[in-house]
Design an enzyme around this catalytic site. Structure first.
Site, PDB file in Angstrom:
ATOM      1  N   CYS A 117       5.990   4.626   6.834  1.00  0.00           N
ATOM      2  CA  CYS A 117       6.655   4.170   7.167  1.00  0.00           C
ATOM      3  C   CYS A 117       8.210   5.141   7.346  1.00  0.00           C
ATOM      4  CB  CYS A 117       6.968   2.948   5.958  1.00  0.00           C
ATOM      5  SG  CYS A 117       8.513   1.616   6.509  1.00  0.00           S
ATOM      6  N   CYS A 127      12.585  -0.788   8.224  1.00  0.00           N
ATOM      7  CA  CYS A 127      10.980   0.204   8.728  1.00  0.00           C
ATOM      8  C   CYS A 127      11.713   0.594  10.001  1.00  0.00           C
ATOM      9  CB  CYS A 127      10.467  -0.681   8.280  1.00  0.00           C
ATOM     10  SG  CYS A 127       9.647  -1.408   6.378  1.00  0.00           S
ATOM     11  N   LYS A 192       0.695  -8.080   6.019  1.00  0.00           N
ATOM     12  CA  LYS A 192       2.138  -7.552   5.193  1.00  0.00           C
ATOM     13  C   LYS A 192       3.069  -8.670   5.455  1.00  0.00           C
ATOM     14  CE  LYS A 192       5.139  -3.631   3.937  1.00  0.00           C
ATOM     15  NZ  LYS A 192       5.759  -2.429   3.777  1.00  0.00           N
ATOM     16  N   ARG A 214      13.339  -8.630   6.095  1.00  0.00           N
ATOM     17  CA  ARG A 214      12.266  -7.929   7.050  1.00  0.00           C
ATOM     18  C   ARG A 214      11.818  -9.214   7.758  1.00  0.00           C
ATOM     19  NH1 ARG A 214      11.810  -3.232   2.423  1.00  0.00           N
ATOM     20  NH2 ARG A 214      12.950  -1.942   3.343  1.00  0.00           N
ATOM     21  N   GLU A 230      -3.402 -10.237  13.470  1.00  0.00           N
ATOM     22  CA  GLU A 230      -3.138  -9.132  13.073  1.00  0.00           C
ATOM     23  C   GLU A 230      -4.258  -7.816  13.284  1.00  0.00           C
ATOM     24  OE1 GLU A 230      -0.335  -7.895  13.311  1.00  0.00           O
ATOM     25  OE2 GLU A 230       1.186  -9.172  13.457  1.00  0.00           O
ATOM     26  N   LYS A 245      -1.461  -7.652   1.994  1.00  0.00           N
ATOM     27  CA  LYS A 245      -0.756  -6.787   0.815  1.00  0.00           C
ATOM     28  C   LYS A 245       0.947  -8.762   1.010  1.00  0.00           C
ATOM     29  CE  LYS A 245       3.068  -4.155  -0.357  1.00  0.00           C
ATOM     30  NZ  LYS A 245       3.797  -2.732   0.335  1.00  0.00           N
ATOM     31  N   SER A 271       4.423  -4.485  -6.562  1.00  0.00           N
ATOM     32  CA  SER A 271       5.167  -4.346  -7.947  1.00  0.00           C
ATOM     33  C   SER A 271       5.066  -5.547  -8.795  1.00  0.00           C
ATOM     34  CB  SER A 271       6.601  -3.671  -7.867  1.00  0.00           C
ATOM     35  OG  SER A 271       6.779  -4.423  -6.563  1.00  0.00           O
ATOM     36  N   TYR A 310      -0.749  -0.769  -9.399  1.00  0.00           N
ATOM     37  CA  TYR A 310       0.179   0.444 -10.328  1.00  0.00           C
ATOM     38  C   TYR A 310      -0.270   0.313 -11.457  1.00  0.00           C
ATOM     39  CZ  TYR A 310       3.353  -0.016  -6.809  1.00  0.00           C
ATOM     40  OH  TYR A 310       3.578  -0.250  -5.430  1.00  0.00           O
TER      41      TYR A 310
END
Length: 323
Positions: A117, A127, A192, A214, A230, A245, A271, A310
């Protein structure tokens, strides 16, 4: 006659035998943030237990990944230099490119995925290429393809474009093949969404947009059919794996994709999902291990073949403990 379903819940042994969905270390991908500098291992304040590593400190985390049994990582880079066209992102001596080479020296069999990205590398945090406050799709795609080739040249096994520009998978595949990297695969961030769950990551990656948002390129959270378009488009353009995502708030999208496409599906447990559990666990409100594993299991149950999280290192240890 009463149907006694509880007979198959009587003891852990039988519950394990009849469990329909299982979580494995092999399902997990661990994100690593690499930064310029030396002797750096700094905890990311928005993501407790997650760190920024300089290249000379990567051996520590690579050894953790190796000993955990996790097969792959996804790399995110934070450069020193930012400009309007993300030149640091495709520099063959850039932070990600050097990190790839270092990791391959340390553990040649570790599967290296690179996030591709521009947002971490641009001075505006978007981006893509910006002109008159608009993100210009086709010029951005040219840069995205250039970044992808530089990562492949450094030794990346898989490219993961996360920009959501139209046509970028086709451009990346064409550019990789032209340069002789036919074996380098593509895991596309296909669905996304423009999500509030990305907040902690933007602090971690220093990628908050300097103006606007975005929403002109990431997806509206209310749309399902658009996500299928998509995904279908990315498959047609040459993606080898498609990704949804975030994961937890979009389990239905994962299931739709699983039912509709005979394709490997990745899900990114982002996150915000991680940070919410960490914060609740710190206050003693939840059992961290139990809720984290339940969350990851739900993502697998929805249909994900691969989970980027994570929690990967901790989850790997927890899974081993349960056997």
């Amino acid at each position: 006659m009463i149907k006694r379903n509880r007979r198959l819940r009587e003891r852990k042994e039988i519950r394990d035998l009849v469990r329909e969905t299982t979580l494995s270390v092999k399902d997990l991908i661990f994100p690593i943030f690499v930064v310029e500098g030396e002797n750096i291992k700094e905890e990311i304040s928005s993501l407790p237990g997650t760190y920024h590593y300089s290249i000379d400190r990567l051996e520590e985390v690579v050894e953790e990944v190796k000993s955990s049994g996790i097969r792959g990582i996804i790399l995110f880079g934070l450069p020193e230099h930012k400009d309007s066209f993300a030149s640091s992102a495709y520099d063959d001596n850039g932070v990600v490119q050097r990190a790839i080479r270092k990791i391959k020296e340390l553990h040649k069999d570790l599967w290296i995925i690179t996030d591709v990205c521009m947002c971490q590398y641009t001075n505006h945090g978007h981006c893509g290429i910006v002109e008159d406050s608009r993100i210009i799709n086709d010029k951005s795609v040219e840069i995205i393809a250039k970044i992808s080739v530089s990562h492949a040249r450094a030794g990346a096994d898989m490219i993961a474009p996360s920009d959501m520009m139209d046509g970028r998978v086709k451009a990346i595949r064409k550019a990789l093949d032209k340069e002789g990297y036919e074996s380098v695969s593509i895991m596309s961030y296909s669905a996304k969404y423009s999500s509030a769950f990305y907040g902690p990551f933007r602090e971690a990656a220093h990628s908050t947009p300097q103006f606007g948002d975005r929403k002109t390129y990431q997806m509206d959270p209310g749309n399902i059919k658009e996500a299928m378009r998509e995904i279908e488009g990315d498959i047609e353009e040459g993606a080898d794996i498609i990704m949804v995502k975030p994961a937890l708030s979009y389990l239905d999208i994962i299931r739709w994709a699983k039912d509709r496409f005979d394709y490997p599906i990745a899900a990114y447990s982002v996150s915000g999902e991680y940070a919410l559990i960490k914060a609740a666990a710190e206050k003693g409100l939840v059992d961290e291990k139990a809720i984290a594993l339940e969350m990851l299991l739900s993502i697998k149950r929805a249909g994900a073949d691969i989970i980027i999280t994570y929690y990967a290192l901790q989850a790997a240890e927890w899974i081993k403990e349960d056997f």
